[in-house]
Design a protein around this motif. Structure first.
Motif: not given
Length: 257
Positions: A63-67, A82-88, A125-127, A188-197
């Motif tokens: 869990i952390g902030a998007a950068e 300006p963003c870190v990720w986008h979709r169209h 994703v930074r904590d 800066g958006v707070r993200l909960y990330v679940h996946g395989e590191a």
């Protein structure tokens, strides 16, 4: 009546499959450990010491902030946000013409997807203990903010443009216009990330689990995601059962008649 019964039975089977998928995702969320980035780094360092680089895999959550990732801040294609990720997403709205058995002409509006593109640069994703990369490929996310939703009438001069390329193959006479939608994740958006590191690519990064489990980036908490998944599982399970029973009843009545 028999045909409608068969359709309901197929829908019921699909509902059971979806319920099973939701149940699998729920168990994955419950079973995964939530780690600080520094703790994940310690697991990785220990694995590298024991078996060398490239073999570390761990399904977990952070869990952390998007950068911005290694490529820096991105700029979305349509709104230049300006963003870190986008979709169209672009859809073509067009006139559909059909003729009935008596030769009468019927015209209706339909739409088809022309493009659905997502930026593929990893994000961070930074904590409070550090940052870890997250690759967006295959990621299921509700963290995106919609910044564009508009319709543009057809321009005979050419088709839509996205990611710098004109889609002139969709510039047709039956085209009414194009629907544009765009979503972004701002820094800066707070993200909960679940996946395989894993470190398969040479650096520690979250990806879709090899076993096909969920890969999620969400602004919701884990508890909220669990509740939502549990609700969806029940909806698909009971809805699938109702559809199957209704379909069987229709098939039986249709055969008897």
């Amino acid at each position: 009546m028999v045909i409608w019964g068969i359709i309901l039975i197929v829908a019921g089977v699909a509902g059971f499959f979806m319920a099973h998928s939701m149940r699998r995702d729920l168990h994955a969320l419950i079973g995964a450990e939530t780690l600080k980035v520094a703790e994940l780094g310690m697991f990785h360092s220990t694995a590298v010491e024991v078996s060398g680089p490239g073999g570390f895999r761990k399904v977990c959550e952070v869990i952390g902030a998007a950068e911005p990732g290694p490529n820096g801040m991105l700029v979305s294609e349509l709104s230049k946000t300006p963003c870190v990720w986008h979709r169209h997403e672009v859809k073509r709205r067009y006139r559909h013409v059909r003729y009935d058995s008596d030769g009468r002409r019927h015209t209706s509006q339909r739409s088809e997807k022309v493009a659905d593109l997502t930026s593929d640069q990893p994000i961070l994703v930074r904590d409070e203990t550090g940052a870890v990369l997250v690759h967006p490929s295959g990621l299921r996310s509700d963290a995106m903010e919609q910044v564009v939703s508009r319709f543009e009438p057809h321009n005979a001069g050419g088709g839509p443009s996205i990611f710098g390329f004109r889609l002139d193959n969709w510039n047709r006479d039956d085209t009414i216009g194009f629907e544009y939608k765009e979503w972004v994740v701002r820094p800066g958006v707070r993200l909960y990330v679940h996946g395989e590191a894993s470190d398969q690519t040479g650096q520690l990064m979250f990806n879709r689990p090899q076993n096909g489990g969920p890969f999620i980036a969400s602004t919701k908490t884990e508890e909220e995601l669990r509740r939502n998944t549990t609700l969806l599982q029940k909806v698909f399970a009971f809805g699938g059962l109702a559809a199957m029973l209704g379909g069987l009843a229709l098939v039986i009545v249709g055969v008897i008649q």
